[in-house]
Motif scaffolding. Structure first.
Motif, short mmCIF file in Angstrom:
data_model
loop_
_atom_site.label_atom_id
_atom_site.label_comp_id
_atom_site.label_asym_id
_atom_site.label_seq_id
_atom_site.Cartn_x
_atom_site.Cartn_y
_atom_site.Cartn_z
N GLU A 72 97.39 81.31 32.53
CA GLU A 72 96.08 81.73 33.04
C GLU A 72 95.70 83.12 32.55
N VAL A 73 95.56 83.25 31.23
CA VAL A 73 95.12 84.51 30.64
C VAL A 73 93.72 84.84 31.16
N THR A 74 93.51 86.11 31.50
CA THR A 74 92.22 86.52 32.06
C THR A 74 91.18 86.65 30.95
N THR A 75 89.93 86.67 31.37
CA THR A 75 88.83 86.83 30.41
C THR A 75 88.96 88.15 29.66
N GLU A 76 89.32 89.21 30.37
CA GLU A 76 89.44 90.52 29.72
C GLU A 76 90.59 90.53 28.72
N GLU A 77 91.71 89.89 29.08
CA GLU A 77 92.84 89.81 28.15
C GLU A 77 92.45 89.03 26.90
N LEU A 78 91.74 87.94 27.09
CA LEU A 78 91.30 87.13 25.95
C LEU A 78 90.33 87.92 25.09
N ARG A 79 89.44 88.67 25.73
CA ARG A 79 88.47 89.47 24.99
C ARG A 79 89.20 90.51 24.13
N ALA A 80 90.22 91.13 24.70
CA ALA A 80 90.99 92.13 23.96
C ALA A 80 91.69 91.50 22.76
N MET A 81 92.24 90.30 22.94
CA MET A 81 92.91 89.60 21.84
C MET A 81 91.92 89.27 20.73
N LEU A 82 90.71 88.84 21.12
CA LEU A 82 89.70 88.50 20.13
C LEU A 82 89.21 89.73 19.39
N ARG A 83 89.09 90.85 20.09
CA ARG A 83 88.69 92.08 19.42
C ARG A 83 89.71 92.50 18.38
N LEU A 84 91.00 92.36 18.74
CA LEU A 84 92.05 92.70 17.80
C LEU A 84 91.99 91.80 16.58
N ARG A 85 91.79 90.50 16.81
CA ARG A 85 91.70 89.57 15.70
C ARG A 85 90.49 89.87 14.83
N ARG A 86 89.36 90.23 15.46
CA ARG A 86 88.17 90.58 14.69
C ARG A 86 88.44 91.78 13.79
N ALA A 87 89.13 92.79 14.33
CA ALA A 87 89.46 93.96 13.53
C ALA A 87 90.35 93.59 12.35
#
Length: 272
Positions: A72-87
């Motif tokens: 149950e990854v949180t929305t904020e955790e997922l957002r942080a992971m996606l930002r890292l991947r985008r970078a």
């Protein structure tokens, strides 16, 4: 409820993908008709589908995706992971673009073999000049090693000059083998006409004169300098000289558009 086809359209995935997610337990249908076997999905399942796709775009396997979702990854955790991947993707895109520029430069150098004009090469002496400079070490003299070092050096040098109320003159980039060896290069990012200088925010020195330098003018971005630099090397070899150090790169015209820049290469030479 949505049929599998409708749910696939709303989720912007294929029906085949939904069937695979069902088979692996990643995204089960909300209801399966026991008589027909038709799969039906609820609108609320789009949230899980979005997370599955987002995590897959991070490069995770389906097994890893399921493990993360089960935790149950949180929305904020997922957002942080996606930002890292985008970078990471942006960095890879930038690096790929820089490599493409260098491939194009190599290709132009190959295509111009035997045709690059060398009558623009001039032998002359270079007087001593006073400069303000910052230095750093690059891993090598390859463009992909120099560019990430010299650009930030100049940005920082201009910032410090501006803070000191000093208007910079023409840029003078120079290079030398680093004391630690291993192919490393000391990069000198300098500008002329920076006196009077104070506060120790940058190093001030007089570049020594060059008794004899073979010079040629390059027009365009320094990312495309290779054919010009190699034409200069050919001229040096064919005219009875040998190199006596790394060339300096002196900015003659430096507009914002790098394709319009004009730079003189000054290669120290001695007689063979």
């Amino acid at each position: 409820m949505f049929t599998i086809g409708d749910f696939a359209r709303h989720g912007r995935v294929s029906v085949r993908t939904l069937r695979r997610y069902d088979a692996t337990g990643l995204l089960r249908p909300a209801h399966v008709d026991p008589a027909t076997g038709y799969r039906y999905y609820a609108a609320a399942q789009l949230a899980r589908l979005n997370r599955v796709i987002a995590l897959k775009e991070l490069g995770l396997t389906l097994q890893q995706v399921q493990q993360i979702l089960d935790e149950e990854v949180t929305t904020e955790e997922l957002r942080a992971m996606l930002r890292l991947r985008r970078a990471e993707l942006e960095g890879a895109t930038t690096a790929a673009g820089a490599r493409l520029v260098q491939v194009e430069a190599r290709l132009r150098s190959i295509e111009s073999e035997g045709h690059m004009p060398t009558n623009d090469v001039v032998i002359r002496s270079i007087p001593a000049i006073r400069v303000a400079e910052l230095t750093a070490t690059a891993a090598g003299f390859e463009p992909e090693a120099i560019s990430p070092v010299i650009g930030p050096l100049y940005d920082e040098l201009f910032r410090r000059l501006d803070a000191a109320g000093i208007k910079p003159g023409p840029g003078v980039a120079s290079y030398e083998d680093a004391p630690e060896g291993g192919g490393r290069i000391t990069v000198h990012a300098a500008v002329q006409g920076a006196a009077p200088l104070q506060d120790g925010a940058f190093r001030v020195l007089d570049l020594p004169p060059v008794e004899r330098a073979a010079t040629i003018v390059h027009r365009g971005s320094m990312d495309t300098v290779l054919p010009t630099a190699q034409a200069l090397a050919v001229w040096i070899d064919e005219n009875g000289y040998r190199s006596a150090g790394h060339p300096r790169e002196v900015s003659l015209e430096c507009p914002d558009d790098q394709d319009d820049r004009v730079t003189e290469l000054q290669a120290p030479v001695i007689n063979r």
